[in-house]
Motif scaffolding. Structure first.
Motif, mmCIF file in Angstrom:
data_model
loop_
_atom_site.group_PDB
_atom_site.id
_atom_site.type_symbol
_atom_site.label_atom_id
_atom_site.label_comp_id
_atom_site.label_asym_id
_atom_site.label_seq_id
_atom_site.Cartn_x
_atom_site.Cartn_y
_atom_site.Cartn_z
ATOM 1 N N LEU A 78 -18.371 -52.802 2.335
ATOM 2 C CA LEU A 78 -17.220 -51.929 2.524
ATOM 3 C C LEU A 78 -16.070 -52.812 2.998
ATOM 4 N N LEU A 79 -15.054 -52.938 2.169
ATOM 5 C CA LEU A 79 -13.886 -53.757 2.493
ATOM 6 C C LEU A 79 -12.732 -52.818 2.814
ATOM 7 N N CYS A 80 -12.152 -53.004 3.985
ATOM 8 C CA CYS A 80 -11.099 -52.090 4.443
ATOM 9 C C CYS A 80 -9.846 -52.853 4.836
ATOM 10 N N GLU A 81 -8.708 -52.282 4.481
ATOM 11 C CA GLU A 81 -7.430 -52.790 4.952
ATOM 12 C C GLU A 81 -7.080 -52.023 6.222
ATOM 13 N N THR A 82 -6.826 -52.762 7.291
ATOM 14 C CA THR A 82 -6.441 -52.154 8.565
ATOM 15 C C THR A 82 -5.878 -53.228 9.477
ATOM 16 N N SER A 83 -4.965 -52.854 10.323
ATOM 17 C CA SER A 83 -4.442 -53.799 11.315
ATOM 18 C C SER A 83 -5.309 -53.799 12.579
ATOM 19 N N LEU A 84 -6.324 -52.927 12.623
ATOM 20 C CA LEU A 84 -7.177 -52.821 13.807
ATOM 21 C C LEU A 84 -8.581 -53.375 13.577
ATOM 22 N N GLY A 85 -8.723 -54.226 12.571
ATOM 23 C CA GLY A 85 -10.030 -54.793 12.261
ATOM 24 C C GLY A 85 -10.672 -55.492 13.439
ATOM 25 N N TYR A 86 -9.883 -56.228 14.213
ATOM 26 C CA TYR A 86 -10.436 -56.941 15.369
ATOM 27 C C TYR A 86 -10.992 -55.975 16.413
ATOM 28 N N LYS A 87 -10.366 -54.798 16.564
ATOM 29 C CA LYS A 87 -10.884 -53.806 17.520
ATOM 30 C C LYS A 87 -12.179 -53.193 17.005
ATOM 31 N N MET A 88 -12.233 -52.952 15.704
ATOM 32 C CA MET A 88 -13.451 -52.413 15.103
ATOM 33 C C MET A 88 -14.585 -53.427 15.255
#
Length: 156
Positions: free
Chosen positions: A122-132
Protein backbone atom coordinates in the motif's frame (compact mmCIF):
# COMPACT_ATOMS: atom_id res chain seq x y z
CA UNK A 1 -30.46 21.11 15.45
CA UNK A 2 -30.19 17.46 14.40
CA UNK A 3 -27.40 18.38 11.97
CA UNK A 4 -25.34 19.41 15.00
CA UNK A 5 -26.07 16.17 16.89
CA UNK A 6 -26.02 13.43 14.23
CA UNK A 7 -23.04 12.79 11.92
CA UNK A 8 -23.95 13.37 8.27
CA UNK A 9 -23.14 9.77 7.29
CA UNK A 10 -25.64 8.48 9.90
CA UNK A 11 -28.43 11.02 9.49
CA UNK A 12 -30.23 9.00 6.79
CA UNK A 13 -30.19 5.81 8.89
CA UNK A 14 -33.50 6.91 10.48
CA UNK A 15 -36.17 9.51 9.84
CA UNK A 16 -35.92 12.89 11.53
CA UNK A 17 -38.84 12.02 13.81
CA UNK A 18 -37.20 8.71 14.78
CA UNK A 19 -33.93 10.50 15.64
CA UNK A 20 -35.85 13.01 17.78
CA UNK A 21 -37.70 10.22 19.59
CA UNK A 22 -34.50 8.26 20.32
CA UNK A 23 -32.61 11.35 21.50
CA UNK A 24 -35.43 12.45 23.83
CA UNK A 25 -35.77 8.90 25.20
CA UNK A 26 -32.04 8.67 25.98
CA UNK A 27 -32.03 12.17 27.44
CA UNK A 28 -34.91 11.28 29.77
CA UNK A 29 -33.21 8.02 30.82
CA UNK A 30 -29.88 9.71 31.54
CA UNK A 31 -31.00 13.11 32.88
CA UNK A 32 -30.36 12.15 36.52
CA UNK A 33 -26.71 11.25 35.99
CA UNK A 34 -23.88 13.15 37.54
CA UNK A 35 -21.24 14.51 35.16
CA UNK A 36 -18.86 11.73 36.24
CA UNK A 37 -21.47 9.01 35.62
CA UNK A 38 -22.20 10.51 32.19
CA UNK A 39 -18.50 10.44 31.26
CA UNK A 40 -18.14 6.82 32.35
CA UNK A 41 -21.32 5.83 30.50
CA UNK A 42 -20.07 7.58 27.35
CA UNK A 43 -16.67 5.86 27.52
CA UNK A 44 -18.32 2.45 28.00
CA UNK A 45 -20.17 2.99 24.73
CA UNK A 46 -17.33 4.33 22.58
CA UNK A 47 -14.79 1.84 23.96
CA UNK A 48 -16.57 -0.85 21.90
CA UNK A 49 -16.20 1.07 18.64
CA UNK A 50 -13.60 -0.48 16.32
CA UNK A 51 -11.88 2.89 15.85
CA UNK A 52 -11.70 3.79 19.56
CA UNK A 53 -8.32 5.28 20.41
CA UNK A 54 -7.34 5.69 16.76
CA UNK A 55 -5.12 8.25 15.17
CA UNK A 56 -6.61 9.09 11.76
CA UNK A 57 -4.66 10.04 8.66
CA UNK A 58 -6.00 11.24 5.31
CA UNK A 59 -3.96 9.73 2.49
CA UNK A 60 -4.02 9.31 -1.27
CA UNK A 61 -3.28 5.69 -2.10
CA UNK A 62 -1.83 4.88 -5.50
CA UNK A 63 -1.58 1.07 -5.65
CA UNK A 64 -4.78 -0.83 -4.96
CA UNK A 65 -7.69 -0.37 -7.40
CA UNK A 66 -9.99 -2.15 -4.91
CA UNK A 67 -9.85 0.88 -2.61
CA UNK A 68 -10.80 4.50 -3.26
CA UNK A 69 -7.97 6.84 -4.23
CA UNK A 70 -8.47 8.86 -1.05
CA UNK A 71 -8.60 6.90 2.21
CA UNK A 72 -8.63 7.40 5.92
CA UNK A 73 -6.11 5.24 7.72
CA UNK A 74 -6.80 4.56 11.39
CA UNK A 75 -4.03 3.21 13.58
CA UNK A 76 -4.97 1.87 17.00
CA UNK A 77 -4.24 -1.05 19.33
CA UNK A 78 -6.13 -3.41 16.97
CA UNK A 79 -3.96 -2.65 13.94
CA UNK A 80 -4.23 -0.52 10.81
CA UNK A 81 -7.67 0.06 9.30
CA UNK A 82 -8.48 1.43 5.87
CA UNK A 83 -11.67 3.50 5.96
CA UNK A 84 -13.79 4.91 3.13
CA UNK A 85 -13.55 8.70 3.49
CA UNK A 86 -17.21 9.39 2.67
CA UNK A 87 -19.19 6.47 4.08
CA UNK A 88 -16.75 5.94 7.00
CA UNK A 89 -17.08 2.18 6.38
CA UNK A 90 -14.09 0.17 7.58
CA UNK A 91 -12.87 -1.56 4.42
CA UNK A 92 -10.27 -3.75 6.13
CA UNK A 93 -8.37 -3.97 9.40
CA UNK A 94 -4.89 -5.41 9.26
CA UNK A 95 -3.58 -6.65 12.61
CA UNK A 96 0.04 -5.82 13.37
CA UNK A 97 0.99 -9.48 12.90
CA UNK A 98 0.16 -9.14 9.17
CA UNK A 99 2.27 -6.02 8.59
CA UNK A 100 5.73 -7.13 7.48
CA UNK A 101 7.35 -3.88 6.40
CA UNK A 102 6.76 -0.14 6.33
CA UNK A 103 8.63 3.05 5.51
CA UNK A 104 7.98 6.74 5.29
CA UNK A 105 9.33 10.04 4.06
CA UNK A 106 8.30 13.67 3.76
CA UNK A 107 5.59 12.90 1.20
CA UNK A 108 4.78 9.20 1.55
CA UNK A 109 3.99 6.19 3.71
CA UNK A 110 4.47 2.63 2.40
CA UNK A 111 3.28 -0.55 4.07
CA UNK A 112 3.50 -4.24 3.10
CA UNK A 113 0.72 -6.51 4.33
CA UNK A 114 1.62 -10.19 4.34
CA UNK A 115 5.08 -11.45 3.51
CA UNK A 116 7.61 -9.49 1.48
CA UNK A 117 7.40 -11.82 -1.54
CA UNK A 118 3.65 -12.35 -1.86
CA UNK A 119 2.36 -9.49 0.23
CA UNK A 120 0.24 -6.54 -0.78
CA UNK A 121 1.89 -3.14 -0.90
CA UNK A 122 0.00 0.00 0.00
CA UNK A 123 1.70 3.17 -1.22
CA UNK A 124 0.27 6.41 0.13
CA UNK A 125 0.92 10.07 -0.50
CA UNK A 126 0.82 12.02 2.76
CA UNK A 127 2.80 14.68 4.57
CA UNK A 128 2.30 12.74 7.83
CA UNK A 129 4.09 9.55 6.84
CA UNK A 130 6.70 9.98 9.57
CA UNK A 131 3.95 10.19 12.22
CA UNK A 132 2.28 7.07 10.84
CA UNK A 133 5.66 5.30 10.83
CA UNK A 134 6.38 6.33 14.42
CA UNK A 135 2.96 5.23 15.66
CA UNK A 136 3.14 1.89 13.85
CA UNK A 137 6.67 1.31 15.19
CA UNK A 138 5.49 2.07 18.72
CA UNK A 139 2.49 -0.29 18.58
CA UNK A 140 4.49 -3.15 17.06
CA UNK A 141 7.29 -2.62 19.58
CA UNK A 142 4.75 -2.79 22.40
CA UNK A 143 3.18 -5.92 20.91
CA UNK A 144 6.59 -7.65 20.65
CA UNK A 145 7.50 -6.65 24.21
CA UNK A 146 4.24 -8.09 25.51
CA UNK A 147 4.76 -11.31 23.52
CA UNK A 148 8.27 -11.70 24.95
CA UNK A 149 6.97 -11.13 28.48
CA UNK A 150 4.33 -13.86 27.98
CA UNK A 151 6.96 -16.28 26.67
CA UNK A 152 9.18 -15.59 29.68
CA UNK A 153 6.29 -16.17 32.07
CA UNK A 154 5.44 -19.49 30.37
CA UNK A 155 9.05 -20.67 30.54
CA UNK A 156 9.29 -20.08 34.30
Amino acid sequence: MLRDLIPADLSKAQSTNEWKRVIVQHYNNDSGMSPEEAKISFLKVIFRWPTFGSAFFEVKQTTDPNYPEHLLIAINKQGVSLIHPVSKEILVTNPFTRISNWSSGNTYFHMTIGNLVRGTKLLCETSLGYKMDDLLTSYISLMLTNMNKQKTIRLK
